[in-house]
Structure formats: structure tokens, C-alpha cells
Design an enzyme around this catalytic site. Structure first.
Site: not given
Ligand code: DGY
Length: 328
Positions: A237-239, A268, A287
Site C-alpha cells: 500500500t506504499s508505492r 499506475e 490507490h
């Protein structure tokens, strides 16, 4: 003359209200998506300060054109879109929005972990396809989380909340790997600091909460997935840049690891044709870590506070390069 603040997307009105009440002139980009780079440069040239978002590329070229900027307040906790070294060189303070989104983001990590462990997204889709015919004693089997081991990569604010959820909710054992030891996590959640290899080898669920940096880019790849347990669930869930998505797809197809939950992808947005979306043990979200009303209002408030505090007292509440702050 009042200072001009450019907000690069429409964000909660709180930021606009606070800034106008404090006497700033506020310009908001009202497009349905981010500005193109030429649009951003053109508008930033007319502003004194910026409230930026993750999609804005504030790189070396940007700073070479906009060295006049006096302050940048990022509307996000992550700021890998900003060349902070360059901002620092130009003596431009940069702030971010930590804390206010920790609960929201950890909720997404926690939710993805549960969704993956019971194939929830995939089974929801299968009902839509008319595939639910009868009770299946040997089909749709997931794995239980109670008493399992959570490995947190990056025990910062969000990692801490994820550890709290997993310790309290599932009595999970908590391991972590971080740049520095986190004594608070060790005290509160019995978290144990381990080497990166131990984290890979011992975690049943490995949840990534680190920043994206030169050290972490592509860190979760074929080599590291190969060191993980066969029944492991990978959560990010970060990058998206922290994992290599081709390698992740292969690791899941080869059953090197068991499942994955992603709120961030690489690249993304994720293409609708991505094979991850068809895998039973995979759950993907677009995201949305900080996408709650509470978190987004908090981010808007904090971004505005940083700008106001900078012009009022030469300070920022959450500055990421505080060395450049000097009293006005
Ligand atoms: C953040 O704050 O960094 C989140 O990813 C939202 O953009």
C-alpha cells in the site's frame, strides 16, 4: 500584495477556505486530471507557493524553471514525485501530510490482507458471472490469519497502525525491518526487529509501508519473492515502484508465493488486461489508501497549515527538509 498559492487539483475546500481567510490569493487547477508539465510550469511561474499532488513531477527541470517558489506543501505523505535535494539546493521548504492518513491507509492494507486470504474480490466476481451453484466442500478454500506472522517492511506511522490492527485483531506475531529500530512498536506490539532476509523467510503476510527511494525501488522482485514462504501473502500500500510487477505475476503464477493485495501498482493506473486481476488470490485497489473523508480533510488542513505557518512564522508543521527553514 498577497501571496499566490497554486493548488494543482481540486482538493477538499478546507484548504482553500483556510488560505483565503489567511489573506492568500488561491488559484486552483480545476481540470479533471493533473496538469500537463507545460501547464504546471506555466502556472507555477505565477505562484509564490504550491500545494502539489503525487502526479505532479517536480523534478530538476521543474526547479530550474521555478526556483522563485517560496514553499511547497505536498498533499500526500509520500513525496517521491519531488526532487527534494533540488528543492533544498534552491532553499525551498517542502512539507508532506503524515499521520492524518495513517488509519485510512492501514485499513486498506488490513482489508486487502483479509480479502486476499479468503479470495474475496475474485469470488465476488464469480457470483456476478453466475458461477455460484452449490456449497463446495473442497473449493474456494482460503487461509486463516489468526496467530500467523506479519512482517512489516517500513515500521513508520502506517506500519505501526497495521501492526496494531494485526496484533489486536488476529493476535499475529509481528516482525519488522526498518532503517532504524522502532522501540515503540517493540513495546506496544511485541514487534521483533529482523534482517530483511529473515523478514522474507518468516512472514506469512509481508506488508510494505516504506517510502519509494533508490534503496527500495524494485526491491520486491524475483530474488526476494523466491526467499518468501510458499503460503505468503504480499501486501503493498506504499508505492508500486517498490515491487517489480512482472516478477510478482510470475511468483504468483509459479506458486512461489500464495497471494497478493495491492493498493499501488507498477505502473499506475493498472491496465484492465493485467493478469493479476484474474487471479483468485489477488485483490487490487486503485490507490485509495488515503481516500476517506476524514483523511482527505486532514490532508487539506495540514497542507494549508504548512503554507500559513511558513509565511507567518518561517516554519512548517511537517517539513521534510527543515534545514532550509529560516525565520522570515
Ligand atoms: C500518499 O499520501 O502518499 C498517498 O499515496 C496518497 O497519495
Amino acid at each position: 500584495m498577497s501571496k499566490k498559492v497554486l493548488i494543482t487539483r481540486i482538493i477538499p475546500a478546507k484548504a482553500y477556505d483556510m488560505l483565503t481567510q489567511a489573506g492568500f490569493e488561491v488559484i486552483v487547477w480545476e481540470g479533471s486530471g493533473p496538469m500537463t508539465q507545460p501547464q504546471l510550469l506555466e502556472r507555477a511561474k505565477e505562484a509564490n507557493a504550491l500545494i502539489s499532488l503525487g502526479a505532479d513531477k517536480l523534478d530538476k527541470h521543474f526547479f530550474s524553471q521555478c526556483s522563485h517558489l517560496e514553499a511547497i506543501a505536498q498533499f500526500a505523505v509520500g513525496y517521491d514525485n519531488i526532487d527534494v535535494n533540488e528543492a533544498t539546493r534552491m532553499k525551498i521548504p517542502v512539507s508532506n501530510t503524515p499521520d492524518v492518513l495513517s488509519d485510512a491507509t492501514a485499513d486498506v492494507a488490513f482489508g486487502l490482507m483479509i480479502a486476499v486470504s479468503r479470495k474475496m474480490f475474485y469470488l465476488h466476481k464469480s457470483i456476478e458471472l453466475g458461477e455460484w451453484k452449490q456449497f463446495e466442500p473442497l473449493k474456494n478454500l482460503g487461509v486463516e490469519l489468526a496467530g500467523k506472522t506479519l512482517g512489516v517492511f517500513g515500521m513508520g506511522r502506517i506500519g505501526m497502525v497495521m501492526a496494531q490492527r494485526c496484533r489486536g485483531g488476529f493476535n499475529m506475531n509481528i516482525l519488522y525491518h526498518n532503517r532504524t529500530r522502532n522501540s515503540e512498536a517493540e513495546k506496544r506490539y511485541d514487534a521483533r526487529y529482523v534482517s530483511f532476509d529473515e523478514l522474507l523467510q518468516q512472514s506469512d503476510v509481508l506488508s510494505v509501508h516504506s517510502v519509494l527511494s533508490d534503496e527500495t525501488r524494485g526491491l520486491f522482485n524475483k530474488t526476494t519473492f523466491n526467499k518468501m514462504k510458499k503460503n505468503a501473502i504480499f501486501i503493498n500500500t506504499s508505492r508500486g515502484g517498490v515491487h517489480n510487477e512482472e516478477d510478482l505475476i510470475e511468483a504468483l503464477q509459479n506458486e512461489t508465493i500464495w497471494g497478493a493485495g495491492l493498493d499501488v501498482t507498477n505502473p499506475e493506473p493498472m491496465l484492465a488486461s493485467n493478469p493479476l486481476l484474474q487471479m483468485p488470490n489477488v485483490s487490487v485497489l486503485p490507490h485509495i489508501g488515503s481516500a476517506t473523508t476524514e483523511a482527505r480533510n486532514g490532508m487539506a488542513r495540514l497542507a494549508a497549515e504548512n503554507i500559513i505557518e511558513f509565511y507567518k512564522n518561517g516554519n512548517m508543521v511537517t517539513c521534510v527538509n527543515p534545514g532550509v527553514l529560516t525565520k522570515n
